[in-house]
Every structure is written in C-alpha cells, then in structure tokens.
Design an enzyme around this catalytic site. Structure first.
Site, PDB file in Angstrom:
ATOM      1  N   GLY A   1       0.786  -1.283   0.031  1.00  0.00           N
ATOM      2  CA  GLY A   1      -0.224   0.052   0.005  1.00  0.00           C
ATOM      3  C   GLY A   1       0.814   1.127  -0.091  1.00  0.00           C
ATOM      4  O   GLY A   1       2.177   1.220  -0.233  1.00  0.00           O
TER       5      GLY A   1
ATOM      6  N   ASP B   1       3.831 -12.314  -6.771  1.00  0.00           N
ATOM      7  CA  ASP B   1       3.607 -11.061  -7.713  1.00  0.00           C
ATOM      8  C   ASP B   1       4.191  -9.950  -7.031  1.00  0.00           C
ATOM      9  O   ASP B   1       3.823  -9.318  -5.928  1.00  0.00           O
ATOM     10  CB  ASP B   1       2.172 -10.714  -7.945  1.00  0.00           C
ATOM     11  CG  ASP B   1       2.049  -9.496  -8.818  1.00  0.00           C
ATOM     12  OD1 ASP B   1       2.207  -9.616  -9.905  1.00  0.00           O
ATOM     13  OD2 ASP B   1       1.771  -8.438  -8.373  1.00  0.00           O
TER      14      ASP B   1
ATOM     15  N   TYR C   1       7.000  -1.821  -5.220  1.00  0.00           N
ATOM     16  CA  TYR C   1       6.657  -2.205  -4.099  1.00  0.00           C
ATOM     17  C   TYR C   1       7.656  -2.294  -3.115  1.00  0.00           C
ATOM     18  O   TYR C   1       7.385  -2.300  -1.764  1.00  0.00           O
ATOM     19  CB  TYR C   1       5.696  -3.723  -4.388  1.00  0.00           C
ATOM     20  CG  TYR C   1       4.877  -3.668  -5.239  1.00  0.00           C
ATOM     21  CD1 TYR C   1       4.213  -2.519  -5.828  1.00  0.00           C
ATOM     22  CD2 TYR C   1       4.210  -5.208  -5.625  1.00  0.00           C
ATOM     23  CE1 TYR C   1       3.048  -2.727  -6.723  1.00  0.00           C
ATOM     24  CE2 TYR C   1       3.420  -5.241  -6.391  1.00  0.00           C
ATOM     25  CZ  TYR C   1       2.577  -4.004  -7.129  1.00  0.00           C
ATOM     26  OH  TYR C   1       1.661  -4.140  -7.797  1.00  0.00           O
TER      27      TYR C   1
ATOM     28  N   LYS D   1       7.843  -6.366 -11.833  1.00  0.00           N
ATOM     29  CA  LYS D   1       7.352  -5.320 -12.980  1.00  0.00           C
ATOM     30  C   LYS D   1       8.371  -4.168 -12.969  1.00  0.00           C
ATOM     31  O   LYS D   1       8.788  -3.729 -12.430  1.00  0.00           O
ATOM     32  CB  LYS D   1       5.985  -4.769 -12.704  1.00  0.00           C
ATOM     33  CG  LYS D   1       5.143  -5.895 -12.399  1.00  0.00           C
ATOM     34  CD  LYS D   1       3.667  -5.333 -12.016  1.00  0.00           C
ATOM     35  CE  LYS D   1       2.731  -6.174 -11.371  1.00  0.00           C
ATOM     36  NZ  LYS D   1       2.795  -6.379  -9.841  1.00  0.00           N
TER      37      LYS D   1
ATOM     38  N   HIS E   1       4.638  -2.307 -16.098  1.00  0.00           N
ATOM     39  CA  HIS E   1       3.639  -2.107 -15.239  1.00  0.00           C
ATOM     40  C   HIS E   1       2.624  -1.104 -15.693  1.00  0.00           C
ATOM     41  O   HIS E   1       1.574  -1.375 -15.202  1.00  0.00           O
ATOM     42  CB  HIS E   1       4.584  -1.407 -14.039  1.00  0.00           C
ATOM     43  CG  HIS E   1       3.600  -1.560 -12.595  1.00  0.00           C
ATOM     44  ND1 HIS E   1       4.545  -1.832 -11.577  1.00  0.00           N
ATOM     45  CD2 HIS E   1       2.355  -1.579 -12.350  1.00  0.00           C
ATOM     46  CE1 HIS E   1       3.599  -1.973 -10.397  1.00  0.00           C
ATOM     47  NE2 HIS E   1       2.201  -1.644 -11.092  1.00  0.00           N
TER      48      HIS E   1
ATOM     49  N   SER F   1       0.812  -4.885 -18.064  1.00  0.00           N
ATOM     50  CA  SER F   1       0.012  -4.545 -16.868  1.00  0.00           C
ATOM     51  C   SER F   1      -0.788  -3.162 -17.291  1.00  0.00           C
ATOM     52  O   SER F   1       0.070  -2.369 -17.569  1.00  0.00           O
ATOM     53  CB  SER F   1       0.625  -4.602 -15.734  1.00  0.00           C
ATOM     54  OG  SER F   1      -0.268  -4.397 -14.627  1.00  0.00           O
TER      55      SER F   1
ATOM     56  N   ARG G   1     -10.522  -0.430   1.608  1.00  0.00           N
ATOM     57  CA  ARG G   1      -9.416   0.290   0.719  1.00  0.00           C
ATOM     58  C   ARG G   1      -8.974   1.586   1.262  1.00  0.00           C
ATOM     59  O   ARG G   1     -10.036   2.531   1.252  1.00  0.00           O
ATOM     60  CB  ARG G   1      -9.738   0.262  -0.635  1.00  0.00           C
ATOM     61  CG  ARG G   1      -9.869  -1.155  -0.960  1.00  0.00           C
ATOM     62  CD  ARG G   1     -10.121  -1.421  -2.571  1.00  0.00           C
ATOM     63  NE  ARG G   1     -10.177  -3.008  -2.731  1.00  0.00           N
ATOM     64  CZ  ARG G   1      -9.338  -3.987  -2.694  1.00  0.00           C
ATOM     65  NH1 ARG G   1      -7.977  -3.348  -3.016  1.00  0.00           N
ATOM     66  NH2 ARG G   1      -9.614  -4.986  -2.853  1.00  0.00           N
TER      67      ARG G   1
HETATM   68  P1  NDP Z   1      -6.895  -7.232  -2.639  1.00  0.00           P
HETATM   69  O1  NDP Z   1      -8.056  -7.352  -3.171  1.00  0.00           O
HETATM   70  O2  NDP Z   1      -5.768  -8.358  -2.459  1.00  0.00           O
HETATM   71  O3  NDP Z   1      -7.026  -6.737  -1.041  1.00  0.00           O
HETATM   72  C1  NDP Z   1      -6.094  -6.832   0.049  1.00  0.00           C
HETATM   73  C2  NDP Z   1      -6.672  -6.576   1.358  1.00  0.00           C
HETATM   74  O4  NDP Z   1      -7.602  -7.703   1.567  1.00  0.00           O
HETATM   75  C3  NDP Z   1      -5.745  -6.385   2.603  1.00  0.00           C
HETATM   76  O5  NDP Z   1      -6.294  -5.231   3.210  1.00  0.00           O
HETATM   77  C4  NDP Z   1      -5.948  -7.833   3.136  1.00  0.00           C
HETATM   78  O6  NDP Z   1      -5.647  -7.456   4.719  1.00  0.00           O
HETATM   79  C5  NDP Z   1      -7.197  -8.229   3.166  1.00  0.00           C
HETATM   80  N1  NDP Z   1      -7.266  -9.472   2.976  1.00  0.00           N
HETATM   81  C6  NDP Z   1      -6.819 -10.584   2.282  1.00  0.00           C
HETATM   82  N2  NDP Z   1      -7.257 -11.724   2.469  1.00  0.00           N
HETATM   83  C7  NDP Z   1      -8.517 -11.667   3.205  1.00  0.00           C
HETATM   84  C8  NDP Z   1      -9.512 -12.560   3.648  1.00  0.00           C
HETATM   85  N3  NDP Z   1      -9.440 -13.788   3.445  1.00  0.00           N
HETATM   86  N4  NDP Z   1     -10.372 -11.953   4.617  1.00  0.00           N
HETATM   87  C9  NDP Z   1     -10.600 -10.484   4.580  1.00  0.00           C
HETATM   88  N5  NDP Z   1      -9.772  -9.743   4.136  1.00  0.00           N
HETATM   89  C10 NDP Z   1      -8.562 -10.267   3.388  1.00  0.00           C
HETATM   90  O7  NDP Z   1      -6.060  -6.089  -3.104  1.00  0.00           O
HETATM   91  P2  NDP Z   1      -4.695  -5.327  -3.496  1.00  0.00           P
HETATM   92  O8  NDP Z   1      -5.189  -3.989  -4.197  1.00  0.00           O
HETATM   93  O9  NDP Z   1      -3.682  -5.593  -2.214  1.00  0.00           O
HETATM   94  O10 NDP Z   1      -4.231  -6.200  -4.754  1.00  0.00           O
HETATM   95  C11 NDP Z   1      -3.725  -7.354  -4.511  1.00  0.00           C
HETATM   96  C12 NDP Z   1      -2.159  -7.358  -5.299  1.00  0.00           C
HETATM   97  O11 NDP Z   1      -2.279  -7.290  -6.745  1.00  0.00           O
HETATM   98  C13 NDP Z   1      -1.251  -6.563  -4.965  1.00  0.00           C
HETATM   99  O12 NDP Z   1      -0.652  -6.840  -3.560  1.00  0.00           O
HETATM  100  C14 NDP Z   1      -0.226  -6.547  -6.015  1.00  0.00           C
HETATM  101  O13 NDP Z   1       0.469  -7.623  -6.082  1.00  0.00           O
HETATM  102  C15 NDP Z   1      -1.192  -6.504  -7.288  1.00  0.00           C
HETATM  103  N6  NDP Z   1      -1.604  -5.339  -7.808  1.00  0.00           N
HETATM  104  C16 NDP Z   1      -1.116  -4.916  -9.130  1.00  0.00           C
HETATM  105  C17 NDP Z   1      -1.524  -3.468  -9.268  1.00  0.00           C
HETATM  106  C18 NDP Z   1      -0.944  -3.195 -10.749  1.00  0.00           C
HETATM  107  O14 NDP Z   1      -1.136  -2.135 -11.175  1.00  0.00           O
HETATM  108  N7  NDP Z   1      -0.482  -4.289 -11.646  1.00  0.00           N
HETATM  109  C19 NDP Z   1      -2.314  -2.693  -8.897  1.00  0.00           C
HETATM  110  C20 NDP Z   1      -2.822  -3.211  -7.394  1.00  0.00           C
HETATM  111  C21 NDP Z   1      -2.144  -4.257  -6.916  1.00  0.00           C
HETATM  112  P3  NDP Z   1      -4.486  -8.290   5.375  1.00  0.00           P
HETATM  113  O15 NDP Z   1      -3.053  -8.103   4.569  1.00  0.00           O
HETATM  114  O16 NDP Z   1      -4.458  -7.576   6.803  1.00  0.00           O
HETATM  115  O17 NDP Z   1      -4.994  -9.787   5.629  1.00  0.00           O
END
Ligand code: NDP
Length: 340
Positions: free
Chosen positions: A41, A71, A76, A105, A138, A176, A233
């Site tokens: 984040g 990933d 990051y 990326k 990316h 991406s 989020r």
């Molecule tokens: P996610 O949809 O993966 O959401 C992550 C959030 O969900 C965190 O707050 C996590 O909390 C929580 N979470 C995870 N598992 C659970 C569960 N089983 N129950 C309840 N809450 C849960 O979104 P992201 O935006 O983080 O995207 C995931 C990945 O995609 C990124 O880490 C990155 O690798 C990639 N990405 C790529 C992008 C690009 O431009 N190519 C842009 C954005 C993301 P906690 O960690 O506290 O469990």
C-alpha cells in the site's frame, strides 16, 4: 518406525499445503492459477515498507501453504524480502527454483530502451534470483526521474522487454494496465506476444471484453485487487458487496467456503489468475483453499451482476499523459510520487 505423533504431524503438514493447478502460457510455460500479492500500500510517506520482516515471513508461510506464484514490482520495494524468503525455502529443500513462478514489473521511470536491462538486473540482484518467470511493463506510462511525462513509445519499451527475455533474464514477458487498443498495438507490432495482462478484476469491474479478447489471443489475465469492495481500501468502505453479502454468504454455505473464497473462485472459474494480498497466515491458507470446488455458470453470472465498472486504482494524476489507459475523471488527484 516413526512415532504416531510424528506421522500425524507430517500428514497435517502435507494436508496444509494446497496443490495449485497451472495454466498454459502461449510461449510454452505454465503459470500457477493463483498468485500472492505483495504490495503493502501507500501512505503519506510513500510506499508502505515491510516492518520487522513481516513480508518475508508471509512469503515463508505462503510457500508452506502451497503458493508457487508471487507477484511483486520494483515500485513495491518488496523484492528483497521475497528473495530472502525464497532463499530460505530453497535451502530448507521445501521448493526448488523451478517450482516457483516469480512475477515482477518494470517501473515507469525506466522505459527507455537503455534503462530496461539495468532495471531487470537490479531487480534480480535484489531477489538474488538468476531469472524471473514473468516480467511485466507495469503501466503504459513513461516518466522521467522527476516523474514528469517522458516521451517514450510503448513499443520502444516492449522491444527492450523482448531483448531481456532473449538474454534469459526472464522466461516470459507481459503487460499490466494496458487497455485493449494498446494491447492490440503490441500484438501487431511486437515480435514476441505478451503471455499475460495484469489488470484490476473483481465483482465491481468484471472486465468481460478485455478478458474475452485476451482469451481469443491466448493471453492469461491476472486479476489484481480481487476482493473489490469486500475489504476496506485506503481505510474506507466502498460501495458494493461486503463479507455479509447474502449471495456470497449463501454460496459460501453451499460449498463450505467464506465469501472471500467464493470471490477468488469466481475469478478462477472465469480463467483469471487472482492475486490476493495478505500477510496473515490464516488468510494465506483461506485464500489458497479454493481448488476443491467450482461455481456453476449460473452462479458466476449472478456474481457478474455486481459489475459497475468501478476501479480502485485510478492514477488520475497521469491522466494527461498520452498513454493514459483509463477513462479520465473530473477532479484528478495530486501525484503522490512527485516531489515538489
Ligand atoms: P486485495 O483485493 O488483495 O485486498 C487486500 C486486502 O484484503 C488487505 O487489506 C488484506 O488484509 C485483505 N484480505 C486478504 N485476504 C482476506 C481475507 N481472506 N478476508 C478478509 N480480508 C482479506 O487488493 P490489493 O489491491 O492489495 O491487490 C492485490 C495484489 O495485486 C497486490 O498486492 C499487487 O501484488 C497486485 N496489484 C497490482 C497492481 C498493478 O498495477 N498491476 C495494482 C494493485 C495491486 P491483510 O493483509 O491484513 O490480511
């Protein structure tokens, strides 16, 4: 003879590791059907960094749980801890390098052709790996070091990605955050086809058109932010289904799964590789335990009805860039990457 307790322990350990299916890529490789997200984040101080090796520990637990696809991205700042965890797991003999699939990326400030090879070599150095499995551009947005817009054609960058693949620094290359027109251009002008497109996919943005186009070209779609509105989020709740959504809860009861698992399975059943991020061991296990059931076409369609084409990743501060891939918005936000 092994004591019964030890046998039980070994069996428990084996049962805890999920066997993840793989998808065929058009260059002959195979991609595990779920990836661990490692973006921690962004806050007022910039990219959130791992504290007390929490990301390294999450990757260690993820490998034990059965994750074979990680990933990451230069931006990051998680490549080093991922490398540390992998080295530990290789040394323990739990996995070998070729059991793992590592995606990273290229960041926007390294799009010029002479910058790409040093960028991937720097990422390899950080991870301690000899090669990546997948190297993605990316964004289609080229920036200068001071984050002003750079005039670099996406094909210049793509050809440099082709070159680092030829050098063996990555097995496969992809994109991406490219829109369909930008992807079509790479397909028609490039020498190597991208094997994957990583985009935002969740029940509020189901990306049917782009997914069908990719399928027709044999390109795998990797879906980021897979939980959509189910999770908070930026510390906020957004409109859309939550963990108590009746449809998701009902499907969860039918299959003995949580709403989070239903949404991840919905992605898998649509041929998308979800990239859930968590650093919590219990959620790591929860998120990967989705390969012992399947949704029906009717159930997939019901979840599709949540579509409202809502994105959470909207870098509107780049929206005047000629290659901005998304719809422009009325009040663009200030660039958090730009130093004043
Ligand atoms: P996610 O949809 O993966 O959401 C992550 C959030 O969900 C965190 O707050 C996590 O909390 C929580 N979470 C995870 N598992 C659970 C569960 N089983 N129950 C309840 N809450 C849960 O979104 P992201 O935006 O983080 O995207 C995931 C990945 O995609 C990124 O880490 C990155 O690798 C990639 N990405 C790529 C992008 C690009 O431009 N190519 C842009 C954005 C993301 P906690 O960690 O506290 O469990």
């Amino acid at each position: 003879m092994l004591p019964t307790g030890l046998i039980a322990c070994v069996l428990l350990h084996m049962a805890a590791s999920v066997e993840v299916p793989k998808l065929n890529m058009l260059d002959g490789g195979q991609m595990p059907a779920i990836a661990l997200g490692t973006y921690l984040g962004f806050d007022q101080n910039g990219v959130v960094r791992s504290k007390s090796k929490e990301l390294r520990d999450a990757v260690l637990a993820a490998v034990d749980a059965g994750y074979r696809h990680i990933d990451t991205a230069a931006i990051y700042e998680t490549e080093s801890e991922i490398g540390e965890a992998l080295k530990m797991k290789f040394n323990e003999g739990v996995v070998k390098r070729d059991d793992m699939f590592i995606t990273t990326k290229l960041w926007n400030t390294a799009h010029k052709k002479e910058q790409v090879e040093p960028a991937i070599r720097s990422a390899l150095n950080k991870t301690g790996l000899d090669y990546f499995d997948l190297y993605l551009m990316h964004w289609p947005i080229a920036l200068n070091e001071d984050n002003s817009y750079a005039n670099v054609d996406i094909m210049e960058t793509w050809r440099a990605l082709e070159d680092v693949q030829r050098l063996g620094l990555t097995k496969s290359i992809g994109l991406s955050n490219f829109n369909k027109e930008q992807l079509q251009r790479v397909l028609s002008e490039g020498s190597i086809k991208p094997v994957a497109l990583q985009i935002e996919v969740h029940p509020q943005i189901i990306q049917s058109d782009l997914i069908s186009f990719c399928k027709s070209e044999g390109i795998i779609v990797m879906g980021y932010s897979p939980f959509g509105s189910l999770v908070m989020r930026y510390g906020l709740q957004f409109p859309g289904p939550k963990m108590d959504d009746p449809l998701l809860v009902g499907l969860g009861q039918k299959y003995g799964k949580t709403p989070a698992q239903i949404v991840l399975r919905w992605a898998v059943d649509r041929g998308v590789v979800p990239i859930p991020k968590t650093i919590k061991p219990s959620r790591l296990t929860e998120n990967i335990s989705i390969f012992d059931f399947k949704l029906t076409p009717d159930e997939i369609e019901k979840i599709n009805q949540y579509n409202s084409n809502t994105r959470y990743t909207i870098p509107s501060f780049w929206q005047e860039h000629p290659n901005y891939p998304f719809e422009k918005i009325d009040n663009p936000v200030k660039d958090p990457f730009k130093k004043d």
